[in-house]
Design a protein around this motif. Sequence first.
Motif, PDB file in Angstrom:
ATOM      1  N   UNK A 157       0.832  -1.200   0.000  1.00  0.00           N
ATOM      2  CA  UNK A 157       0.000   0.000   0.000  1.00  0.00           C
ATOM      3  C   UNK A 157       0.865   1.247   0.000  1.00  0.00           C
ATOM      4  N   UNK A 158       0.327   2.315  -0.589  1.00  0.00           N
ATOM      5  CA  UNK A 158       1.025   3.593  -0.628  1.00  0.00           C
ATOM      6  C   UNK A 158       0.078   4.706  -0.198  1.00  0.00           C
ATOM      7  N   UNK A 159       0.614   5.683   0.519  1.00  0.00           N
ATOM      8  CA  UNK A 159      -0.143   6.863   0.913  1.00  0.00           C
ATOM      9  C   UNK A 159       0.542   8.091   0.332  1.00  0.00           C
ATOM     10  N   UNK A 160      -0.213   8.876  -0.420  1.00  0.00           N
ATOM     11  CA  UNK A 160       0.346  10.093  -1.002  1.00  0.00           C
ATOM     12  C   UNK A 160      -0.738  11.151  -1.128  1.00  0.00           C
ATOM     13  N   UNK A 161      -0.298  12.401  -1.297  1.00  0.00           N
ATOM     14  CA  UNK A 161      -1.220  13.493  -1.572  1.00  0.00           C
ATOM     15  C   UNK A 161      -1.321  13.682  -3.078  1.00  0.00           C
ATOM     16  N   UNK A 162      -2.524  13.956  -3.557  1.00  0.00           N
ATOM     17  CA  UNK A 162      -2.692  14.230  -4.984  1.00  0.00           C
ATOM     18  C   UNK A 162      -1.784  15.389  -5.372  1.00  0.00           C
ATOM     19  N   UNK A 163      -0.966  15.192  -6.413  1.00  0.00           N
ATOM     20  CA  UNK A 163      -0.018  16.203  -6.855  1.00  0.00           C
ATOM     21  C   UNK A 163       1.431  15.817  -6.609  1.00  0.00           C
ATOM     22  N   UNK A 164       1.669  14.823  -5.735  1.00  0.00           N
ATOM     23  CA  UNK A 164       3.046  14.434  -5.434  1.00  0.00           C
ATOM     24  C   UNK A 164       3.629  13.544  -6.542  1.00  0.00           C
ATOM     25  N   UNK A 189      -5.527   8.454  -8.384  1.00  0.00           N
ATOM     26  CA  UNK A 189      -6.126   8.945  -7.138  1.00  0.00           C
ATOM     27  C   UNK A 189      -5.437   8.367  -5.905  1.00  0.00           C
ATOM     28  N   UNK A 190      -5.300   9.158  -4.840  1.00  0.00           N
ATOM     29  CA  UNK A 190      -4.717   8.648  -3.595  1.00  0.00           C
ATOM     30  C   UNK A 190      -5.533   7.520  -2.966  1.00  0.00           C
ATOM     31  N   UNK A 191      -6.822   7.474  -3.254  1.00  0.00           N
ATOM     32  CA  UNK A 191      -7.681   6.422  -2.690  1.00  0.00           C
ATOM     33  C   UNK A 191      -7.351   5.052  -3.269  1.00  0.00           C
ATOM     34  N   UNK A 192      -6.656   5.021  -4.389  1.00  0.00           N
ATOM     35  CA  UNK A 192      -6.243   3.765  -5.025  1.00  0.00           C
ATOM     36  C   UNK A 192      -4.890   3.386  -4.440  1.00  0.00           C
ATOM     37  N   UNK A 255      -5.173  15.804  -8.727  1.00  0.00           N
ATOM     38  CA  UNK A 255      -5.749  16.797  -7.812  1.00  0.00           C
ATOM     39  C   UNK A 255      -7.232  17.016  -8.101  1.00  0.00           C
ATOM     40  N   UNK A 256      -7.585  17.191  -9.389  1.00  0.00           N
ATOM     41  CA  UNK A 256      -8.967  17.519  -9.755  1.00  0.00           C
ATOM     42  C   UNK A 256      -9.918  16.365  -9.437  1.00  0.00           C
ATOM     43  N   UNK A 257      -9.537  15.144  -9.800  1.00  0.00           N
ATOM     44  CA  UNK A 257     -10.426  14.011  -9.519  1.00  0.00           C
ATOM     45  C   UNK A 257     -10.464  13.670  -8.033  1.00  0.00           C
ATOM     46  N   UNK A 258      -9.400  13.976  -7.320  1.00  0.00           N
ATOM     47  CA  UNK A 258      -9.396  13.799  -5.862  1.00  0.00           C
ATOM     48  C   UNK A 258     -10.369  14.791  -5.211  1.00  0.00           C
ATOM     49  N   UNK A 259     -10.395  16.023  -5.708  1.00  0.00           N
ATOM     50  CA  UNK A 259     -11.351  17.018  -5.206  1.00  0.00           C
ATOM     51  C   UNK A 259     -12.793  16.531  -5.402  1.00  0.00           C
ATOM     52  N   UNK A 260     -13.063  16.028  -6.599  1.00  0.00           N
ATOM     53  CA  UNK A 260     -14.429  15.575  -6.897  1.00  0.00           C
ATOM     54  C   UNK A 260     -14.801  14.376  -6.022  1.00  0.00           C
ATOM     55  N   UNK A 261     -13.873  13.437  -5.887  1.00  0.00           N
ATOM     56  CA  UNK A 261     -14.140  12.239  -5.082  1.00  0.00           C
ATOM     57  C   UNK A 261     -14.403  12.589  -3.621  1.00  0.00           C
ATOM     58  N   UNK A 262     -13.692  13.594  -3.110  1.00  0.00           N
ATOM     59  CA  UNK A 262     -13.845  13.993  -1.707  1.00  0.00           C
ATOM     60  C   UNK A 262     -14.985  14.990  -1.482  1.00  0.00           C
ATOM     61  N   UNK A 263     -15.644  15.384  -2.563  1.00  0.00           N
ATOM     62  CA  UNK A 263     -16.768  16.310  -2.431  1.00  0.00           C
ATOM     63  C   UNK A 263     -16.350  17.755  -2.242  1.00  0.00           C
ATOM     64  N   UNK A 264     -15.131  18.092  -2.649  1.00  0.00           N
ATOM     65  CA  UNK A 264     -14.678  19.492  -2.557  1.00  0.00           C
ATOM     66  C   UNK A 264     -15.096  20.186  -3.854  1.00  0.00           C
ATOM     67  N   UNK A 265     -16.399  20.316  -4.028  1.00  0.00           N
ATOM     68  CA  UNK A 265     -16.935  20.817  -5.291  1.00  0.00           C
ATOM     69  C   UNK A 265     -17.490  22.235  -5.190  1.00  0.00           C
ATOM     70  N   UNK A 266     -17.359  22.832  -3.995  1.00  0.00           N
ATOM     71  CA  UNK A 266     -17.839  24.206  -3.822  1.00  0.00           C
ATOM     72  C   UNK A 266     -16.879  25.226  -4.438  1.00  0.00           C
ATOM     73  N   UNK A 267     -15.622  24.831  -4.663  1.00  0.00           N
ATOM     74  CA  UNK A 267     -14.626  25.733  -5.221  1.00  0.00           C
ATOM     75  C   UNK A 267     -14.685  25.708  -6.752  1.00  0.00           C
ATOM     76  N   UNK A 268     -14.575  26.875  -7.369  1.00  0.00           N
ATOM     77  CA  UNK A 268     -14.477  26.942  -8.819  1.00  0.00           C
ATOM     78  C   UNK A 268     -13.107  26.428  -9.254  1.00  0.00           C
ATOM     79  N   UNK A 269     -13.105  25.566 -10.252  1.00  0.00           N
ATOM     80  CA  UNK A 269     -11.858  25.023 -10.786  1.00  0.00           C
ATOM     81  C   UNK A 269     -11.814  25.299 -12.284  1.00  0.00           C
TER      82      UNK A 269
END
Length: 371
Positions: A157-164, A189-192, A255-269
Amino acid sequence: MSNIILAPLVVSIISSVLAAIIAIVDGIVNNYGEVKININGKKDITVKGGASLLTTLSETGIFVPSACGGRGSCGACKVKVLSDVGPHLPTETPLLTPEEMKENVRLSCQVKVKKDIEIWLPEELFNVKKYKTRIEAIKDVTHDIKEVKFKLLEPTEINFKAGQYMQIVIPPYEKIKESTQRAYSISSLPSQKDSFELLIRLVPGGIATTYVHNYLKEGDIIEVIGPFGDFYLRDTDADVIGVAGGSGMAPLKSIIFDMYEKGITNRNVWYFFGARSLRDLYYVEMFKELEKKWPNFHFIPALSEPLPEDNWEGETGFITDVLDKYIKEKMDPNTPKEGYLCGSPGMIGACVKIMTNNGISEDKIYYDKFA
């Protein structure tokens, strides 16, 4: 005639003898024995002296980032040295700021471990690991970019932040006699957690990209090291302006698909992707589908040199010009904004200029600049 034939032979013999003498002397004079490295004033490790600090640390399981594989060209392997190891070398100074030099920050690939040394490392580097992976899939996404999927074998298993990013260990092959490393941003995605994907563009003559494009096969076992990097989404409410080109797609996609997966959709991208012609453009349908599901997400691909047969009806011109137009004409001037950039140093520099000219402060613009 015999003298003409003998002369090169004599020179060759003398050169060989001198090389042998130099090697013997180097082995005697530069036999530094065991030395100690003190890390952060907390930990002492005993190592064999003589190699670079970068190599020495990696042999003990401490991995400092090095996008260029220790060639001294990327400037990623910066380490604060707390003891005297001599003056900064000419190979270091172009990649260090005056502030870093004053604080005795060094390029660890250029500093040889000749005696006991004290250093300071960021704590997050102690979480970096070496992974054994199997190549699960290789897919052509453009004529010169491959999507490569790495299945984790050990650890699993690996743990990383989207963008690394990760560093691939390229084994010896016809272009290199020793293994080397190169850095590539993660596109998945980091969830994978049991695998990850990289996007690797072929660079003519490139050691790593030549290996990946011409030698790497599905099923191969490859070592990777990481994750590294501080290119990740900041936890704010600011609008996100992403700009990429080529394989710079990788961290923005994550980063973008991680935002969508986590529900961070209030921000304009706003995601701007620049390509030369249609054959250099990819993942278009993927992002268009995301636009349908996420009203605050806007995907703007642009071609700088579309061909007649492309029948292109989208934005044309340099991506920086398209970016400037959209900031001025499409975006709310009253909302805070952050820039996330990935591409060539030239593209990044031009984007930073456009953004700062439009009121985005430079400390709100983030990027990994890989030459």
